[in-house]
Motif scaffolding. Sequence first.
Motif, short mmCIF file in Angstrom:
data_model
loop_
_atom_site.label_atom_id
_atom_site.label_comp_id
_atom_site.label_asym_id
_atom_site.label_seq_id
_atom_site.Cartn_x
_atom_site.Cartn_y
_atom_site.Cartn_z
N ILE A 1 0.84 -1.20 0.00
CA ILE A 1 0.00 0.00 0.00
C ILE A 1 0.87 1.25 0.00
CG2 ILE A 1 -1.67 1.32 1.35
CD1 ILE A 1 -2.84 -1.39 2.25
N LEU A 2 1.95 1.23 0.77
CA LEU A 2 2.86 2.37 0.80
C LEU A 2 3.48 2.61 -0.56
CD1 LEU A 2 4.21 4.56 2.51
CD2 LEU A 2 5.99 2.91 3.03
N GLY A 3 3.91 1.55 -1.23
CA GLY A 3 4.47 1.68 -2.58
C GLY A 3 3.45 2.23 -3.56
N MET A 4 2.22 1.79 -3.42
CA MET A 4 1.16 2.28 -4.31
C MET A 4 0.88 3.76 -4.04
SD MET A 4 -1.33 -1.04 -4.20
CE MET A 4 -2.70 -0.22 -4.98
N LEU A 5 0.85 4.17 -2.78
CA LEU A 5 0.59 5.57 -2.45
C LEU A 5 1.70 6.48 -2.95
CD1 LEU A 5 -0.86 5.24 1.16
CD2 LEU A 5 -2.10 5.79 -0.94
N VAL A 6 2.94 6.07 -2.77
CA VAL A 6 4.07 6.86 -3.24
C VAL A 6 4.04 6.97 -4.76
CG1 VAL A 6 6.59 6.93 -3.45
CG2 VAL A 6 5.53 6.40 -1.25
N GLY A 7 3.80 5.86 -5.44
CA GLY A 7 3.72 5.87 -6.90
C GLY A 7 2.60 6.75 -7.40
N ALA A 8 1.45 6.70 -6.76
CA ALA A 8 0.31 7.53 -7.16
C ALA A 8 0.63 9.01 -6.97
CB ALA A 8 -0.93 7.14 -6.37
N GLU B 1 2.75 1.24 -10.94
CA GLU B 1 4.21 1.27 -11.02
C GLU B 1 4.85 1.20 -9.63
OE1 GLU B 1 5.00 4.83 -13.20
OE2 GLU B 1 4.56 3.89 -15.13
N GLY B 2 4.25 1.86 -8.66
CA GLY B 2 4.76 1.80 -7.29
C GLY B 2 4.67 0.40 -6.71
N TYR B 3 3.56 -0.28 -7.01
CA TYR B 3 3.38 -1.65 -6.55
C TYR B 3 4.44 -2.57 -7.16
CZ TYR B 3 1.15 -6.17 -5.79
OH TYR B 3 0.89 -7.46 -5.43
N VAL B 4 4.68 -2.43 -8.46
CA VAL B 4 5.68 -3.26 -9.15
C VAL B 4 7.09 -2.94 -8.64
CG1 VAL B 4 6.73 -3.72 -11.41
CG2 VAL B 4 4.25 -3.60 -11.19
N GLY C 1 -0.17 12.99 -14.19
CA GLY C 1 -0.82 11.74 -14.55
C GLY C 1 -2.08 11.52 -13.72
N SER C 2 -2.72 10.39 -13.97
CA SER C 2 -3.98 10.10 -13.27
C SER C 2 -3.76 9.53 -11.87
CB SER C 2 -4.79 9.09 -14.08
OG SER C 2 -4.12 7.84 -14.11
N GLY C 3 -2.64 8.97 -11.61
CA GLY C 3 -2.37 8.39 -10.31
C GLY C 3 -2.53 6.88 -10.30
N ILE C 4 -3.43 6.35 -11.14
CA ILE C 4 -3.63 4.90 -11.20
C ILE C 4 -2.40 4.22 -11.77
CG2 ILE C 4 -5.02 3.06 -12.22
CD1 ILE C 4 -6.48 4.69 -10.09
N LYS C 5 -1.88 4.78 -12.86
CA LYS C 5 -0.67 4.20 -13.46
C LYS C 5 0.49 4.27 -12.47
CE LYS C 5 2.43 4.66 -17.39
NZ LYS C 5 2.82 5.48 -18.53
N GLY C 6 0.61 5.37 -11.75
CA GLY C 6 1.66 5.51 -10.75
C GLY C 6 1.51 4.52 -9.62
N ALA C 7 0.26 4.24 -9.23
CA ALA C 7 0.02 3.26 -8.17
C ALA C 7 0.47 1.88 -8.61
CB ALA C 7 -1.44 3.25 -7.79
#
Length: 77
Positions: free
Chosen positions: A5-12, A28-31, A20-26
């Motif tokens: 979740i932390l990786g997704m939040l930082v990426g977003a 990418e952060g997860y990966v 960007g929209s934030g979804i793609k960043g989330a």
Amino acid sequence: MANNILGMLVGAELSERDGGSGIKGAIEGYVAQGALRVVTPLIVTYAIGWGVQFLARRAVHALTSDAELKQGTAVNG
């Protein structure tokens, strides 16, 4: 779970800063979080192995004073 979740939040957040929209960043952060979880132990293991080999070579050189071993041109056999 919290790390993902932390990786997704930082990426977003980073994605939204770039417009960007934030979804793609989330995603990418997860990966990226998963990749770091795999790569970090490999890097640490490599560094420890390199250090052990380096110190072993220095110890052998100190005991034998072998000039070829110091230059790295020693050939086995």
